[in-house]
Write a protein that holds these residues in place. Structure first.
Motif, PDB file in Angstrom:
ATOM      1  N   GLY A   1      43.904  47.707  31.117  1.00  0.00           N
ATOM      2  CA  GLY A   1      42.763  48.730  30.366  1.00  0.00           C
ATOM      3  C   GLY A   1      44.027  50.350  29.968  1.00  0.00           C
ATOM      4  O   GLY A   1      43.318  50.441  28.998  1.00  0.00           O
TER       5      GLY A   1
ATOM      6  N   THR B   1      32.903  35.993  34.623  1.00  0.00           N
ATOM      7  CA  THR B   1      34.158  35.805  33.408  1.00  0.00           C
ATOM      8  C   THR B   1      34.270  34.844  32.488  1.00  0.00           C
ATOM      9  O   THR B   1      33.642  34.302  32.512  1.00  0.00           O
ATOM     10  CB  THR B   1      35.775  35.583  34.708  1.00  0.00           C
ATOM     11  OG1 THR B   1      35.281  34.202  35.526  1.00  0.00           O
ATOM     12  CG2 THR B   1      35.981  36.506  35.646  1.00  0.00           C
TER      13      THR B   1
ATOM     14  N   HIS C   1      38.574  47.611  36.823  1.00  0.00           N
ATOM     15  CA  HIS C   1      37.478  46.203  36.815  1.00  0.00           C
ATOM     16  C   HIS C   1      39.279  45.601  37.557  1.00  0.00           C
ATOM     17  O   HIS C   1      39.212  44.280  36.972  1.00  0.00           O
ATOM     18  CB  HIS C   1      37.415  46.073  35.646  1.00  0.00           C
ATOM     19  CG  HIS C   1      36.193  46.681  35.177  1.00  0.00           C
ATOM     20  ND1 HIS C   1      34.941  46.295  35.178  1.00  0.00           N
ATOM     21  CD2 HIS C   1      35.957  47.886  34.621  1.00  0.00           C
ATOM     22  CE1 HIS C   1      34.237  46.942  34.748  1.00  0.00           C
ATOM     23  NE2 HIS C   1      34.355  48.197  34.338  1.00  0.00           N
TER      24      HIS C   1
ATOM     25  N   ARG D   1      42.186  40.591  22.060  1.00  0.00           N
ATOM     26  CA  ARG D   1      42.273  38.543  22.412  1.00  0.00           C
ATOM     27  C   ARG D   1      42.182  37.484  22.632  1.00  0.00           C
ATOM     28  O   ARG D   1      43.342  36.440  22.369  1.00  0.00           O
ATOM     29  CB  ARG D   1      42.518  39.022  24.195  1.00  0.00           C
ATOM     30  CG  ARG D   1      44.269  40.541  24.320  1.00  0.00           C
ATOM     31  CD  ARG D   1      45.360  40.463  23.428  1.00  0.00           C
ATOM     32  NE  ARG D   1      45.804  39.024  23.921  1.00  0.00           N
ATOM     33  CZ  ARG D   1      46.820  39.089  24.639  1.00  0.00           C
ATOM     34  NH1 ARG D   1      47.112  40.251  25.657  1.00  0.00           N
ATOM     35  NH2 ARG D   1      47.831  37.873  24.930  1.00  0.00           N
ATOM     36  N   LEU D   2      40.455  37.455  22.834  1.00  0.00           N
ATOM     37  CA  LEU D   2      39.608  36.279  22.637  1.00  0.00           C
ATOM     38  C   LEU D   2      39.338  36.065  21.325  1.00  0.00           C
ATOM     39  O   LEU D   2      39.253  34.581  21.120  1.00  0.00           O
ATOM     40  CB  LEU D   2      38.922  36.516  23.583  1.00  0.00           C
ATOM     41  CG  LEU D   2      38.661  36.607  24.937  1.00  0.00           C
ATOM     42  CD1 LEU D   2      37.216  37.849  25.757  1.00  0.00           C
ATOM     43  CD2 LEU D   2      38.944  35.039  25.436  1.00  0.00           C
TER      44      LEU D   2
ATOM     45  N   GLN E   1      37.043  32.890  30.251  1.00  0.00           N
ATOM     46  CA  GLN E   1      38.325  32.721  30.157  1.00  0.00           C
ATOM     47  C   GLN E   1      38.868  33.642  30.852  1.00  0.00           C
ATOM     48  O   GLN E   1      40.061  34.106  30.119  1.00  0.00           O
ATOM     49  CB  GLN E   1      38.080  32.665  28.669  1.00  0.00           C
ATOM     50  CG  GLN E   1      38.474  31.367  27.950  1.00  0.00           C
ATOM     51  CD  GLN E   1      38.169  31.834  26.373  1.00  0.00           C
ATOM     52  OE1 GLN E   1      39.266  32.038  25.770  1.00  0.00           O
ATOM     53  NE2 GLN E   1      37.008  31.707  25.375  1.00  0.00           N
TER      54      GLN E   1
ATOM     55  N   ARG F   1      38.951  46.115  28.488  1.00  0.00           N
ATOM     56  CA  ARG F   1      39.196  44.540  28.742  1.00  0.00           C
ATOM     57  C   ARG F   1      37.883  43.658  29.416  1.00  0.00           C
ATOM     58  O   ARG F   1      37.674  43.212  30.017  1.00  0.00           O
ATOM     59  CB  ARG F   1      39.733  45.128  30.227  1.00  0.00           C
ATOM     60  CG  ARG F   1      41.264  45.726  29.460  1.00  0.00           C
ATOM     61  CD  ARG F   1      42.149  45.401  30.377  1.00  0.00           C
ATOM     62  NE  ARG F   1      42.683  43.886  31.237  1.00  0.00           N
ATOM     63  CZ  ARG F   1      42.113  43.763  32.073  1.00  0.00           C
ATOM     64  NH1 ARG F   1      41.233  43.884  32.491  1.00  0.00           N
ATOM     65  NH2 ARG F   1      42.821  42.304  32.584  1.00  0.00           N
ATOM     66  N   ILE F   2      36.841  44.332  29.025  1.00  0.00           N
ATOM     67  CA  ILE F   2      35.560  43.841  29.785  1.00  0.00           C
ATOM     68  C   ILE F   2      34.657  43.472  28.769  1.00  0.00           C
ATOM     69  O   ILE F   2      34.569  44.104  28.134  1.00  0.00           O
ATOM     70  CB  ILE F   2      34.727  45.077  30.376  1.00  0.00           C
ATOM     71  CG1 ILE F   2      35.587  45.594  31.675  1.00  0.00           C
ATOM     72  CG2 ILE F   2      33.367  44.885  31.244  1.00  0.00           C
ATOM     73  CD1 ILE F   2      36.625  44.875  32.254  1.00  0.00           C
TER      74      ILE F   2
ATOM     75  N   TRP G   1      38.619  36.905  31.163  1.00  0.00           N
ATOM     76  CA  TRP G   1      37.639  38.326  31.434  1.00  0.00           C
ATOM     77  C   TRP G   1      37.111  38.700  31.967  1.00  0.00           C
ATOM     78  O   TRP G   1      35.795  37.527  31.687  1.00  0.00           O
ATOM     79  CB  TRP G   1      37.657  38.325  29.319  1.00  0.00           C
ATOM     80  CG  TRP G   1      39.788  38.064  28.527  1.00  0.00           C
ATOM     81  CD1 TRP G   1      39.390  36.601  29.094  1.00  0.00           C
ATOM     82  CD2 TRP G   1      40.526  39.826  28.430  1.00  0.00           C
ATOM     83  NE1 TRP G   1      41.019  37.189  28.124  1.00  0.00           N
ATOM     84  CE2 TRP G   1      40.952  38.698  28.059  1.00  0.00           C
ATOM     85  CE3 TRP G   1      40.227  40.816  28.740  1.00  0.00           C
ATOM     86  CZ2 TRP G   1      42.721  38.801  27.337  1.00  0.00           C
ATOM     87  CZ3 TRP G   1      41.130  41.374  28.504  1.00  0.00           C
ATOM     88  CH2 TRP G   1      42.370  40.060  28.036  1.00  0.00           C
ATOM     89  N   ARG G   2      36.285  39.521  32.571  1.00  0.00           N
ATOM     90  CA  ARG G   2      35.732  39.912  33.399  1.00  0.00           C
ATOM     91  C   ARG G   2      34.354  40.402  32.576  1.00  0.00           C
ATOM     92  O   ARG G   2      34.659  40.679  31.753  1.00  0.00           O
ATOM     93  CB  ARG G   2      35.592  41.632  34.901  1.00  0.00           C
ATOM     94  CG  ARG G   2      36.833  41.068  35.378  1.00  0.00           C
ATOM     95  CD  ARG G   2      36.870  42.130  36.450  1.00  0.00           C
ATOM     96  NE  ARG G   2      38.098  41.552  36.902  1.00  0.00           N
ATOM     97  CZ  ARG G   2      38.365  41.749  38.770  1.00  0.00           C
ATOM     98  NH1 ARG G   2      37.341  42.040  39.308  1.00  0.00           N
ATOM     99  NH2 ARG G   2      39.232  41.033  39.649  1.00  0.00           N
TER     100      ARG G   2
ATOM    101  N   TYR H   1      39.905  45.820  23.264  1.00  0.00           N
ATOM    102  CA  TYR H   1      40.961  44.728  23.550  1.00  0.00           C
ATOM    103  C   TYR H   1      40.474  43.496  24.430  1.00  0.00           C
ATOM    104  O   TYR H   1      41.293  42.343  23.848  1.00  0.00           O
ATOM    105  CB  TYR H   1      42.230  45.628  24.698  1.00  0.00           C
ATOM    106  CG  TYR H   1      43.578  44.364  25.570  1.00  0.00           C
ATOM    107  CD1 TYR H   1      44.801  44.860  24.420  1.00  0.00           C
ATOM    108  CD2 TYR H   1      43.172  43.711  26.402  1.00  0.00           C
ATOM    109  CE1 TYR H   1      45.619  44.185  25.102  1.00  0.00           C
ATOM    110  CE2 TYR H   1      44.884  43.791  26.744  1.00  0.00           C
ATOM    111  CZ  TYR H   1      45.883  43.761  25.569  1.00  0.00           C
ATOM    112  OH  TYR H   1      46.480  43.449  26.183  1.00  0.00           O
ATOM    113  N   ALA H   2      39.677  43.173  24.389  1.00  0.00           N
ATOM    114  CA  ALA H   2      39.113  41.266  25.242  1.00  0.00           C
ATOM    115  C   ALA H   2      38.781  41.060  23.896  1.00  0.00           C
ATOM    116  O   ALA H   2      39.584  39.467  23.836  1.00  0.00           O
ATOM    117  CB  ALA H   2      38.346  42.111  25.831  1.00  0.00           C
TER     118      ALA H   2
END
Lengths: 226, 400
Positions: free
Chosen positions: B353, B105, B72, B155-156, B107, B197-198, B109-110, B151-152
């Motif tokens: 990631g 995306t 990604h 972080r979000l 913010q 991360r997705i 993030w994909r 992880y996304a």
């Protein structure tokens, strides 16, 4: 048989500009085991060179130097190092304590390169010279007189047969010099070590029953060899 | 005795010992970090295939396709038709085919559109399937639901029930916000893969999202493929990558990622060179540190010699001191390495990631400290030789 016997001992230094300078030429010298002898000599007469040759720090050019039955002139450097470590105690005018070592560690160094470290013996020697409460002190934390006593204890640490003392009171005032000299002589008597002391100080020399004039002994004085 | 001499000398020169050891620690830490990150990232990236053997995508670079569909990263090389997906899905050599629609995306993030099967049927690593954190579930096709990588989500700050509007395009600055509101129905348990991360949503959600080209609503960005047998990969490779074709079949994924590391191998070489130079400088600092103090030490050495120490003893003591400084530095270097490598690993994780485990055993943990100790010993040889040659009689006392 004497503890130390010297015959026809010579030492020559190279001059910086070329050529050679004979600094020592001693025909005969002997010292009995347990004896105490003072050598009188002014500065520059080769006294230190003489002691360094006996200690094996320097190698002679010619001659015989038999200490405790072994001829130093025939030993290699490693052999002389070992003989010095096991048989000789050396007291220097400037004490030559290692500043990074405590009093006890300095005394231990006196036996470290011979038969090995005996901490109890080192501590006992320091107590004997009146420094039982200064074992962990570094030289900078000791007075000049106390540093000299550490040097005396170190010289006796390896239970030497011979103690060499080069102007041992030269850096001490009169009172401390006298006390230090008495201490050196006493502990040598107690341990049975012979004492060979060189000095130009008449007060020091007067304390000895046996004294020789080194200037007269050293035939190299005033001579120049090429 | 030599150990005692070494200990006492280090104690006496404590400040220079600490400063020199610290410089070695920095060099050792740098070398260990460069080496571990280099070797581990190569092996971890090459092994990261999210459980797939190959990727099918539009005609273009295999590396770009793999980076886009598996890691990604990068932009998609283009779209493929639904018919191509059906062709590969029905191929007898293909065990599983997971379609991807990429390009949006949130913010930064994909978002990836895919099918439920990815989380239901696929092992992202041998024996490991995707799992949901407590209270979560898979999205349902046809719904505006999302599953978020661990992880996304962290972080979000998202959890089950969070909502968002997808943003058109890969850049947060360009494009526009779509009208659709998606609700998070599941947060994936950590997988230590790019999936963390997705933000995953149903495939047709991406294809039919407001603002997307209606003509492309059946198109896909890529297809992730599991093969029934490795040999089939070569056959498909020959068939699909034939000249004049419209598709790219990237197989095997690991070899294609390795190509990336080959392309950037000069970076490794530069970093290794820098670490090597730092190591040499550190060895030089040992030399300078001990050598500079030799004038002051000469008298101590002469005294030791006068007390009966042999030349080889004082030589060994100086070399040993250098070795101990090297060892202390190398040991402290592990602390520097732990901090530095954790920092680098966190950046790699944030960007890709992929999770590195720098503290996992690496041969450099053995030979690295040995090299630094060896260099320190080399640095100690010159002053040790000086110690060996100290003239005792001249150094120790005034002549009388």
């Amino acid at each position: 048989m004497p503890l130390l016997e010297i015959t026809h001992l010579t030492k020559t230094y190279a001059r910086p500009g070329g050529g050679a300078h004979r600094v020592l030429d001693v025909r005969e010298f002997a010292l009995a085991a347990g004896a105490q002898l003072a050598l009188r000599g002014e500065s520059g007469t080769g006294k230190t060179t003489f002691l360094n040759l006996i200690a094996g720090i320097l190698a002679p050019d010619t001659g015989g130097l038999v200490l405790d039955g072994r001829d130093l002139a025939r030993l290699g450097e490693a052999g002389r190092d070992r003989l010095r470590a096991e048989t000789i105690g050396y007291i220097f005018q400037t004490f030559n304590l290692l500043q990074g070592h405590t009093a006890l560690e300095n005394v231990e160094l006196g036996m470290a390169f011979g038969r090995g470290v005996d901490r109890a013996h080192a501590a006992a020697l320091l107590r004997r010279v009146g420094l039982g409460d200064k074992l962990g002190h570094f030289p900078r934390q000791l007075s000049t007189g106390q540093q000299q006593r550490v040097a005396v204890a170190r010289a006796l640490a390896n239970r030497p047969r011979l103690v060499l003392a080069d102007e041992p009171t030269g850096n001490l005032d009169r009172r401390h010099g006298r006390e230090s000299l008495e201490l050196i002589r006493e502990v040598c008597r107690e341990t049975g070590a012979a004492l060979l002391l060189v000095s130009h100080d008449e007060r020091v020399l007067a304390a000895f029953e046996h004294m020789q004039d080194f200037s007269a002994m050293n035939r190299a004085l005033g001579m120049t060899a090429s | 005795m030599i150990l005692n001499l070494i200990y006492r000398s280090l104690r006496q020169h404590a400040l220079s010992t600490v400063v020199t050891a610290a410089s070695i620690a920095l060099a050792a830490g740098l070398l260990l970090t460069v080496w571990v990150v280099k070797t581990q990232s190569q092996s971890v990236f090459a092994a990261t295939n999210s459980g797939f053997d190959a990727v099918l995508g539009a005609r273009g670079s295999k590396l770009q396709l793999v980076l886009n569909a598996v890691f990604h990263l990068e932009a998609s090389p283009g779209n493929i038709a639904a018919a191509d997906f059906e062709m590969i899905r029905r191929h007898p050599a293909v065990k599983a085919a997971i379609p991807l629609a990429l390009g949006d995306t949130v913010q930064g993030w994909r978002i990836a559109g895919t099918v439920e099967a990815l989380f239901n049927n696929i092992e992202y690593a041998p024996g490991r399937r995707y799992a949901f954190a407590a209270g979560g579930r898979n999205f349902k096709l046809g719904e505006h639901e999302a599953v978020v990588g661990s992880y996304a989500a962290q972080r979000l700050g998202w959890r089950v029930g969070s909502t968002f509007h997808p943003h058109h395009g890969l850049s947060a600055d360009a494009g526009h916000e779509h009208d659709e509101t998606y609700t998070v129905v599941g947060v994936l348990a950590p997988t230590n893969t790019p999936a963390d991360r997705i933000i995953w949503i149903p495939l047709e959600g991406v294809q039919t999202m407001s603002g997307h080209n209606p003509l492309a609503k059946t198109e896909l960005s890529a297809v992730l493929i599991q093969l029934r047998a490795p040999a089939a990969g070569l056959m498909l490779n020959n068939m699909l990558n034939a000249a004049g074709g419209k598709l790219t079949f990237a197989y095997p994924i690991g070899s294609i990622v390795a190509e990336l590391f080959n392309k950037i191998s000069w970076v490794d070489r530069v970093l290794t060179l820098v670490a090597g130079l730092v190591a040499v400088v550190a060895a030089g600092s040992v030399l300078v540190s001990i050598y500079n103090s030799m004038s002051a030490r000469a008298r101590d050495i002469a005294i030791l010699r006068a007390l009966g120490a042999r030349r080889r003893t004082v030589f060994g003591a100086v070399v040993g001191e250098a070795a101990v400084i090297g060892l202390l530095g190398a040991a402290a270097g592990f602390a520097v390495f732990a901090g530095l490598a954790a920092f680098v690993a966190s950046i790699i994780r944030a960007q890709t990631g992929v999770v590195l485990e720098p503290l996992q055993w690496n041969p450099v943990f053995g030979w690295g400290p040995a090299v630094f100790t060896g260099l320190a010993v080399l640095g100690g040889l010159v002053p040790a030789l000086k110690a060996y040659r100290v003239p005792v009689a001249e150094t120790i006392a005034p002549v009388s």
